[in-house]
Scaffold this active site. Sequence first.
Site, short mmCIF file in Angstrom:
data_model
loop_
_atom_site.label_atom_id
_atom_site.label_comp_id
_atom_site.label_asym_id
_atom_site.label_seq_id
_atom_site.Cartn_x
_atom_site.Cartn_y
_atom_site.Cartn_z
N ASP A 1 -3.71 1.32 1.12
CA ASP A 1 -2.80 0.59 0.67
C ASP A 1 -1.92 -0.41 1.57
OD1 ASP A 1 -1.23 -0.80 -1.46
OD2 ASP A 1 -0.79 0.92 -2.86
C1 BGC Z 1 -0.36 -2.61 -4.13
C2 BGC Z 1 -1.80 -2.51 -3.97
C3 BGC Z 1 -2.25 -3.84 -4.01
C4 BGC Z 1 -1.71 -4.45 -2.60
C5 BGC Z 1 -1.98 -5.79 -2.18
C6 BGC Z 1 0.21 -3.00 -2.61
O1 BGC Z 1 1.54 -3.11 -2.92
O2 BGC Z 1 0.08 -0.97 -4.22
O3 BGC Z 1 -2.03 -2.12 -5.41
O4 BGC Z 1 -3.54 -3.95 -3.85
O5 BGC Z 1 -0.47 -4.19 -2.71
O6 BGC Z 1 -1.48 -6.74 -2.93
#
Ligand code: BGC
Length: 725
Positions: free
Chosen positions: A257
């Site tokens: 993540d």
């Molecule tokens: C989220 C993810 C997301 C990523 C990219 C993170 O803050 O938890 O689910 O895909 O950001 O935007």
Amino acid sequence: MKKLLFVIFLLTLVSTNQLLAQNNSMDNKIKEIIKQLTLKEKLDMCHAQSKFSSKGVARLGIPEIWMSDGPHGVRAEIAWDSWQHAGWTNDSCTAFPALTCLAATFNPKLSYKYGKAIGEEARYRKKDILLGPGVNIYRTPLNGRNFEYMGEDPYLASKMVVPYIHGVQENGVAACVKHYVLNNQEHWRDHINVELSDRALYEIYLPAFKAAVQEGKVWSIMGAYNQVRGQYCCHNELLVNKILKGDWGFDGVLVTDWGATHDTKEAALFGLDIEMGTGTDGLTSSLKNAYDNYFMANPLLKMIQSGEIDESVVDEKVERILRLMFRTNMNSSRPNGIMNSQEHFDVAREIAQEGIVLLKNEANFFPIDPEKVQTIAIIGENATKMMTVGGGSSELKTIHEISPLEGIHKRFKNANILHAMGYASGPSVYGRVIDSKLNADSLKNEALEIASKADIVLFVGGLNKNHHQDCEGDDRKHFSLPFGQDDLISRILKVNKNTAVILISGNAVEMPWVDQVKGIVQTWYLGSETGHAIADVLSGDVNPSGKLPFSFPVKLEDNAAHAFDELSYPGDGTNQEYKEDILVGYRWHDTKKIKPLYAFGFGLSYTSFQIQNVKSNKISYKKEDTIIISCEIKNTGKIKGNEVIQVYVNDVKASVLRPLKELKAFKKVKLNPKETKSITLKIPTKELAFFDDSIMDWKLESGQYKLMIGMSSQDIKKIISVKVK
Ligand code: BGC
């Protein structure tokens, strides 16, 4: 016949051999490529080069990898090195309903259509990885991100996630199932350490990920922010090396993540393949190239140069990345993709129609006859609020979003429609909610005035995508409806008893007015076609058939995670213990005899159904058998409709605590008025097993099992007893 079988056998052999040969040749190519790469080139492939991309190797024609959120549509382009929108004018998408709505359809065929359509949009936008779907289990109604997931039941989430992945990946776009694992709350998500039993881990939280890997054959997985048993999820020896890549044989890429990597050595050794979003801001820092300072960039380079880590560790990551590329951006025969086609909007509308759940319908309040001349008061901010914006990374820039008010206006042309906001939530700006400048009293008075003049009132409220609502980054602060809505509803009821509530939310909410209102419709977040789909159901053009993918407790403490002290939720700031163990959602309500307000699997229809002639094919089963339940389902009403037949099981006498009910099969059936259909539901006997932590394996105990067949977890029509030997 024998000849035919032999030919089929040969054909299968040939195609299996072809597949093996293809895999071998891909593996060989990958090995050849790796030999030609420098260490720096390899490392560059293992971390971001911008917010949403990682480097290729230009001199060898190896492309970059481009990713996008996910999971309800393809997100607008984000700037190279900041979270700002890039300002493109050709990046508006179809917004599909939120995944809670998809789960509420209980219809895996729609999940495939969803995946195929969103995959086509991702492909058209030249994305190689779509960051979704999410299958974290719904543990508490306060979790700000439940709307992006598929409910509280591991079986339902497993059955719904697999076709979505197939649909996406047919486009040569990798799905990226997230967030692995136990990211069940947003509060403190970036550091909280989750402690739980092996049974809860294997029986509740892992199954949907396992199905994604083994049945969905997903090409990438996103690690979660939180820690589990003292180690961050993106480099967790147990979760990644042992379970995901070892036991399940995952051959794809583990992506972090954004900003979820914390340690170079652990990342290298415990299974991380691509590091994204580490907190460097490239352009504004004094460093020349911030991406070189990622954990898996220069720091890892140094460790390899010093001999602390072997280069083969990086080769293994690059092998996985190249495999993903051969399946996506190095697959020259992948389709070209399609964006914003009528078919995509139709898919979005169909899923929305089938996911809407009718919770209450006193004296047939719904459907509302569109031909009847009457005055309808529509009250509530959600009647006009855009819900595709906000909510965090799942925000979307959609080509259109039909509001509930607009949809109702279009369908109820003969009605006199009055509208008032009633309350105002205030805008959310970068995670901060600004108080509304509108005067609360005058909004309320305006609402009461139109309510008193109307024949019926539709209160369109619920939550929204602001911070501390259904939004990434933190949890809801209260179980009750925000912005004074409960008070407003009770005042409206005083001036007009003919009031129903249209709830727009991704979470259960408290309903102190439940007995007074005439009807309740749970509509989730429905994306581009919101207003159309709501009007379809309210008018009776579509007979509702959605079923709740999670329980609605009467009060917060009735939910399992909240039945204990703070260590259970939200944790003490450092650690958290899942004290309800395997009794999540309806497993808790049923086993502890705490009646929910609305049960898992529940949803009304405008027609009625009857289940009859329920039988199992045998009364005694061996471990390798499959239990086959057959029954007839009849539409006893006057209009066509769909019903979801659900089978729950119970191990009558077990050596360990087992939930009173566990969903093990379901089927959605479409029926014309008076029509009867025969259906069968299959449960492999081995799926009645529990996870035995003393042997760290699944164990099927002999004895008696109850099969409970019904229309919700609380509406069991027939119980069959069978034996397992
Ligand atoms: C989220 C993810 C997301 C990523 C990219 C993170 O803050 O938890 O689910 O895909 O950001 O935007």
